[in-house]
Structures are given as C-alpha cells and as structure tokens.
Write a protein that holds these residues in place. Sequence first.
Motif, short mmCIF file in Angstrom:
data_model
loop_
_atom_site.label_atom_id
_atom_site.label_comp_id
_atom_site.label_asym_id
_atom_site.label_seq_id
_atom_site.Cartn_x
_atom_site.Cartn_y
_atom_site.Cartn_z
N ASN A 1 -11.83 26.03 11.68
CA ASN A 1 -13.18 26.03 11.11
C ASN A 1 -14.02 24.92 11.73
OD1 ASN A 1 -12.75 28.17 9.27
ND2 ASN A 1 -11.77 26.78 7.81
N GLN A 2 -15.31 25.19 11.83
CA GLN A 2 -16.20 24.18 12.38
C GLN A 2 -16.32 23.00 11.42
OE1 GLN A 2 -19.92 25.10 13.96
NE2 GLN A 2 -19.13 26.46 15.51
N PRO A 3 -16.53 21.81 11.95
CA PRO A 3 -16.71 20.63 11.10
C PRO A 3 -17.85 20.84 10.11
CG PRO A 3 -16.47 19.97 13.40
CD PRO A 3 -16.61 21.46 13.39
N TYR B 1 -18.34 22.81 7.74
CA TYR B 1 -18.81 24.19 7.54
C TYR B 1 -19.17 24.47 6.08
CZ TYR B 1 -14.26 25.55 5.58
OH TYR B 1 -13.14 25.65 4.80
N LEU C 1 -12.84 17.06 15.21
CA LEU C 1 -12.57 17.74 16.48
C LEU C 1 -11.72 16.86 17.39
CD1 LEU C 1 -16.07 19.30 17.26
CD2 LEU C 1 -13.99 20.53 16.58
N HIS D 1 -16.31 23.86 24.09
CA HIS D 1 -16.88 24.99 23.33
C HIS D 1 -16.96 24.66 21.85
CE1 HIS D 1 -17.58 28.95 21.68
NE2 HIS D 1 -16.44 28.88 21.00
N ALA D 2 -15.90 24.07 21.30
CA ALA D 2 -15.89 23.74 19.87
C ALA D 2 -16.95 22.69 19.55
CB ALA D 2 -14.51 23.23 19.46
N GLY E 1 -20.46 24.18 20.10
CA GLY E 1 -20.68 25.21 19.08
C GLY E 1 -21.07 24.58 17.75
N HIS E 2 -20.43 23.46 17.42
CA HIS E 2 -20.75 22.74 16.18
C HIS E 2 -22.19 22.25 16.21
CE1 HIS E 2 -20.73 19.91 12.91
NE2 HIS E 2 -20.75 18.86 13.72
N ARG F 1 -24.65 25.15 15.82
CA ARG F 1 -24.71 25.71 14.47
C ARG F 1 -25.60 24.86 13.56
NH1 ARG F 1 -22.04 29.69 11.93
NH2 ARG F 1 -21.72 29.58 9.67
N ARG F 2 -25.46 23.54 13.66
CA ARG F 2 -26.30 22.66 12.85
C ARG F 2 -27.76 22.75 13.31
NH1 ARG F 2 -22.58 22.21 9.08
NH2 ARG F 2 -23.58 20.37 8.13
#
Length: 440
Positions: free
Chosen positions: A259-261, A263, A275, A310-311, A314-315, A318-319
């Motif tokens: 899961n993303q930080p 989330y 991460l 990517h992670a 991506g985080h 998203r924010r």
Amino acid sequence: MLNRFSMKNSSFHYNNLGCYYKFLCNMVAVGFSKSLLKSKRNERHFHTSRYLSQSLVLGIETSCDDTGAAIVDSKGNVIGEALHSQLQTHLEMGGIIPPIARDLHIENISRIVETALQNADLEIKDLSAIAATVKPGMPLSLLVGTHFAKQLCKKSNIPFIPIHHMEAHALTARMVEKVDFPFLVLLASGGHCLLAVANKIDEFLLLGESIDNAPGEVLDKVARRLKLRNLPAFSTLSGGKAIEELAKQGDATAFDFGNQPMYKYNDCSFSFSGLRAKIHRHVEREEKNHNVEADQVLPSAANLCASFQHALFGHICRRLQRGMLYVDMKQMIPEGARKLVVSGGVACNSHFRKYLSIVCAEMGYTLVCPPPKLCTDNGIMIAWNGMEKWTAGVGVAKDIDAIDIEPKATLGINMIEDVRSCNISLKKKGIKLLPKKVKC
C-alpha cells in the motif's frame, strides 16, 4: 567546539559559535572587497554602461552544499554566474557533513562571487541590491552566505534582500516561461517535499509537506545501501541520479511495495520513511538469496531501483492529485489557466517528469519544469527571487542587522488541516501510472 579565534597580534573571544562564524565571514568579505579593489587597480577596466537603465541583483546561495552566485537583470537575463559544487567531496564522505560543507563555503565564496561579477563585467557599485538565502537550510552553511552578503551590503551601502530558499525554487520558472499567479507548485529535493499554491511573490498557501524524510535524501541513502558507487558508470553521480540511470535498465513491476504511504489519510502530506524501510527489507532478502559479498552490487539492483522509483514517485503523484482536486473544490486557480510548476533537485528526474505529465494531462494542468540547471540549488534562482521582490517593492530589509538565519522555516500559510477536513478520496479517481505490479 571552537570558541576562540586568534590572529597575529590579536585575540578574539566569543560566547558562542555563531559569533565566531559571523566574525570569520566578515573577515572573508573584507578580504573579498580588498581583492576586488586590487584587481581593479591592476588593470585598465573600461566599464560598459549597457546595464545602467535597468536593475541588477546579485544572488548568493549557501543553504546546503553548493556555493552559488549570479547576477540577473529585470528581464530575467543571467548577466554572470559561478557555482562551486561539493558533490564529489560528500560522495567520498558518504553524505553531507555540515562542518565540511561550511568550510568549503568559506573557502570558495569570495572566488565564486568575484567570478560572477567578472563574468558580468560588473562592479559591486553597479548592483541595485544583493539577495542571499537566509532560510531554511543547514545552519552552518546559511551563516556563511548570509553574513558575507550582509557585510558586502554594509560596505557598499546596497540594499539587502533576505530570501526563502523554497520560495526561490517556486518562482524560478517565471524567469524562463510566462507563469502568472496563482499557480500550483510542487517542490521535491534532498531537503524538502511540499505542495503549495503561489498567489503572489510573497504569498503561498501550503497544502502538504513531508512529515519525515525528503525524497532526494531517501534516494541518496538507498543508492548507498545498494552500493551503486561501486559501479564505475555511477561512481561520480549523486545517489538520485544513479538510481534514475540504473532504473532505465530495470522493471518497475519487479518488486512490490504494498500500500502507498499514508493511504488512509485524505490529505496532501508526504511520507518516505516507510518506503525506505521496505526497500531495505527487499535488499536484505536479495543479498541472502544471491549470497552477495561486501562490495558486490546485487544482480537485481536495476529492478530494485526501477520498482522503488515507481513507488516513490507514485506516492508523490497521488498526493499531488488530491491537491489538484482540493484546488478545484476551492476554486483557487481559474479553470483553463492551471499550471503546475515543479522544481527542486528531484524534479530533474526524467521518469518523475513523465509521471507528472500523465497526472497533469488527466487533471487539466500544464506542466512547467525549469531546465535541470535551475532545478538544483544555484545562485540564479536566488538572484531572480531577489529581483522579483525588488521590482515589486517587497521583502527588502529595513534593518540589515536584524536579519538572521532560520534553519527551519515553513512556506506560507498552512492549509493542511483544511485539506484534510475536505476528506477527498481517491479510491475511484486514482490515476494509473503503470500496469498492475507483480509480487516478488
């Protein structure tokens, strides 16, 4: 801790280390002024009057590990610049060591400022003002540039403009492209990660910031954990740049980061410590699986870099998307004129820019990224921020002696709680940046 500085026939005592560095920087500034005067006496200098009709601002940057100086005019032209990078020194040390960074600033600041002036074919008296970073940053480094600039202003009777480092990053794009207020700005570097709305030169609304580490800091530490410096092609690169280059050879779906930080938190703040912990676990497991010895680099390093990158990006995206939805909800930026300015060292990453382009295309924003040279720390952005303040008549110090450094400083008005109170969910609105990842 040093509290005494002795010179021939003189002895100077101080109650604290800050006074010692103020004195030392004053001595450097005096030496600089004498050196500049001597060079003028030793040469026939036919000074041109081509800039007499417009303002000129000298910017000095020493907030971290680069000593930068530049002169810009009111049209955004760079008249002269110089930069001393401490990258190789700190790579050999395994990271930035504040006292060493400070000593290198002291050693180089006179030469860098003098070189910038010589490249511009200007003298101190030709300047309209001098701007310098006073916040935020490493205190030992900030002291050098701040007190050097203040002494030059006092000796030459020139106005001093204190600069907020992050404001300078945020407004650099306006120097190279037409970006009208208000606009959204994302700053990602080795010391910061924040999202804000820029309303005016000196008015920002902070939507989110990192609650722990900065992305550039984490990228550098991950690169060290992966021992990327042991690869000849990456031995002279910063950690973030090494990860970017090696990730081009890897598969971003090879390793799963779960899961993303944050989330569960419907705000725009960032977190990178989780991460970092996850990739450390991946690295430890891979080292056991491949029986890697002390100096060896994992055969799966490229995939680890691509997946981690990517992670992390991506985080951030998203924010960022939630921040854009908040701006839309509050009608903070006119529809049809929405621009996202991205700056800071991490903004140089081409993969990151690709992700940002996807988000902006989906959300109706125009992406504006300054050239990589202007994204990292430099004197140009400080000079330009000083020029914008000078032109607008704001931020010029009334009492130079009252100005001091602020190692920790927020950006603008904090709107984070208001963002959180809007409870903006991305469950059905999330933007896909890559195909579904495969668990490893």
